[in-house]
Design a protein around this motif. Structure first.
Motif, short mmCIF file in Angstrom:
data_model
loop_
_atom_site.label_atom_id
_atom_site.label_comp_id
_atom_site.label_asym_id
_atom_site.label_seq_id
_atom_site.Cartn_x
_atom_site.Cartn_y
_atom_site.Cartn_z
N GLY A 1 0.79 -1.22 0.00
CA GLY A 1 0.00 0.00 0.00
C GLY A 1 0.83 1.28 0.00
O GLY A 1 1.75 1.44 0.79
N GLY A 2 0.49 2.18 -0.93
CA GLY A 2 1.14 3.49 -0.97
C GLY A 2 2.54 3.51 -1.53
O GLY A 2 3.18 4.56 -1.56
N SER A 3 3.05 2.37 -2.00
CA SER A 3 4.43 2.32 -2.52
C SER A 3 4.48 2.76 -3.99
O SER A 3 3.50 2.68 -4.72
N ASP A 4 5.64 3.22 -4.43
CA ASP A 4 5.83 3.74 -5.77
C ASP A 4 6.68 2.78 -6.60
O ASP A 4 7.87 2.60 -6.32
N PHE A 5 6.08 2.17 -7.62
CA PHE A 5 6.76 1.21 -8.48
C PHE A 5 7.11 1.80 -9.85
O PHE A 5 7.39 1.05 -10.79
N THR A 6 7.13 3.10 -9.95
CA THR A 6 7.41 3.73 -11.24
C THR A 6 8.75 3.26 -11.81
O THR A 6 9.79 3.37 -11.15
N GLY A 7 8.71 2.73 -13.03
CA GLY A 7 9.94 2.30 -13.69
C GLY A 7 10.51 0.99 -13.18
O GLY A 7 11.56 0.54 -13.67
N ALA A 8 9.85 0.35 -12.22
CA ALA A 8 10.35 -0.92 -11.69
C ALA A 8 10.10 -2.03 -12.71
O ALA A 8 9.03 -2.11 -13.31
N ASP A 9 11.08 -2.89 -12.91
CA ASP A 9 10.95 -4.01 -13.83
C ASP A 9 10.27 -5.17 -13.11
O ASP A 9 10.85 -5.75 -12.18
N VAL A 10 9.05 -5.49 -13.52
CA VAL A 10 8.29 -6.54 -12.84
C VAL A 10 8.12 -7.78 -13.73
O VAL A 10 7.17 -8.55 -13.55
N ALA B 1 -1.11 2.05 -4.21
CA ALA B 1 0.25 1.90 -4.75
C ALA B 1 0.29 2.46 -6.17
O ALA B 1 -0.66 2.33 -6.94
N ARG B 2 1.41 3.10 -6.53
CA ARG B 2 1.56 3.63 -7.87
C ARG B 2 2.15 2.55 -8.76
O ARG B 2 3.36 2.28 -8.71
N ILE B 3 1.30 1.89 -9.53
CA ILE B 3 1.76 0.81 -10.40
C ILE B 3 1.70 1.19 -11.88
O ILE B 3 1.88 0.33 -12.75
N ASN C 1 -7.19 -5.21 -3.89
CA ASN C 1 -7.45 -3.77 -4.06
C ASN C 1 -6.83 -3.21 -5.34
O ASN C 1 -6.40 -2.06 -5.39
N PHE C 2 -6.79 -4.07 -6.37
CA PHE C 2 -6.26 -3.63 -7.66
C PHE C 2 -7.00 -2.40 -8.18
O PHE C 2 -6.39 -1.52 -8.81
N ASP C 3 -8.30 -2.34 -7.91
CA ASP C 3 -9.11 -1.22 -8.39
C ASP C 3 -8.80 0.08 -7.64
O ASP C 3 -9.19 1.16 -8.06
N ARG C 4 -8.07 -0.04 -6.53
CA ARG C 4 -7.72 1.15 -5.76
C ARG C 4 -6.26 1.58 -5.96
O ARG C 4 -5.79 2.51 -5.33
N ALA C 5 -5.57 0.87 -6.83
CA ALA C 5 -4.19 1.23 -7.11
C ALA C 5 -4.16 2.44 -8.05
O ALA C 5 -5.12 2.71 -8.77
N MET C 6 -3.04 3.15 -8.03
CA MET C 6 -2.87 4.32 -8.90
C MET C 6 -2.30 3.81 -10.23
O MET C 6 -1.13 3.51 -10.34
N ARG C 7 -3.18 3.74 -11.24
CA ARG C 7 -2.80 3.16 -12.52
C ARG C 7 -2.73 4.17 -13.64
O ARG C 7 -2.47 3.81 -14.78
N ASN C 8 -2.95 5.44 -13.32
CA ASN C 8 -2.89 6.48 -14.35
C ASN C 8 -1.86 7.54 -14.00
O ASN C 8 -1.49 7.69 -12.85
#
Length: 269
Positions: free
Chosen positions: A221-230, A243-245, A262-269
């Motif tokens: 929750g609340g973590s930032d994954f910007t640019g992370a290779d998943v 979470a910023r995914i 809570n995929f629908d509550r993640a920050m996807r935009n």
């Protein structure tokens, strides 16, 4: 000797009980100890003392510093592979570029300490307290990391193949797992790491490499994954609330991302 070993196991267990019981009550573990006491502010040995003791070790033996107060020591660059630091007090100590490969640091207290560039490959940090520590560039490949790294800096750290997962065997003592609340894992490498049920809330993981890592059941929750290779990272049951995914690298190659909690509550935009 067996009796001494048993006493040490009991002491280590009591330390972990104190820590985990606090976590279970959502309380700070710091409330359990007096950080102004001699145990957390002074040192029983100097760097020179430790160097001399290591030099005198018979072949194949280790220097046992169980529970020793070694606060605020400069141990940077030292080869400590033959030292056991279980339950040691290492508050504010400097381990920069030290070699601690395979060292036992279970239940050690090392808040606000410095481990930049340290070699911690295969080390054991179970119940270890590293709140606010600096581990930038540290190599923890294959290490057991069921400790508290809250507010710690791990920029560019290497955790490939490390085990940060929850310990399912000691539920009576509370849930022991890697805790990275409000930590900085910018550019860290966690390829193939076991991060099942790990707590990684409000943490920066920008540019991190999570290739093949298991994040199943973790709290993100609340973590930032910007640019992370998943690529190949498993998110099944992981809580991504807030979470910023968005803008993750190879998000289409992640596993079970759509099954994250809570995929629908993640920050996807």
């Amino acid at each position: 000797m067996p009796r001494i070993a048993n006493v040490r196991l009991v002491l280590a267990a009591l330390l972990m009980v104190a820590v985990t019981s606090v976590a279970a009550r959502a309380q700070s573990m710091l409330d359990m100890v007096d950080l102004s006491s001699d145990q957390f502010t002074k040192a029983e040995m100097s760097r020179a003392d430790i160097e001399a003791a290591i030099a005198k070790l018979p072949p194949g033996e280790k220097l046992d510093l169980f529970g020793k107060a070694l606060n605020k020591l400069d141990l940077s660059g030292m080869d400590l592979r033959r030292v056991s630091l279980q339950a040691a007090r290492l508050m504010g100590s400097d381990f920069s570029n030290a070699n601690l490969e395979g060292v036992n640091l279970d239940s050690a207290w090392s808040l606000n300490s410095k481990w930049t560039g340290a070699n911690l490959k295969g080390a054991s940090l179970f119940g270890t307290q590293l709140v606010g520590a600096n581990l930038d560039g540290a190599d923890m490949t294959g290490a057991r990391l069921a400790g508290d790294f809250s507010k710690a800096s791990l920029k560019g750290a290497k955790l490939d193949g490390a085990d940060l997962s929850a310990d399912e065997k000691n539920q009576s003592m509370g849930l022991m797992r890697g805790t990275f609340r409000s930590a900085d894992l910018t550019g860290a490498s966690m390829k193939g790491a076991n991060m099942r049920r790990v707590l990684i809330e409000y943490t920066t993981l920008t540019g991190a490499d999570l290739t093949g890592a298991s994040l199943a059941g973790s709290e993100l929750g609340g973590s930032d994954f910007t640019g992370a290779d998943v690529t190949g990272a498993d998110f099944e049951g992981a809580d991504v609330n807030s979470a910023r995914i968005s803008n993750m690298k190879n998000a289409d190659k992640a596993l079970n991302l759509d099954k994250a909690k809570n995929f629908d509550r993640a920050m996807r935009n």
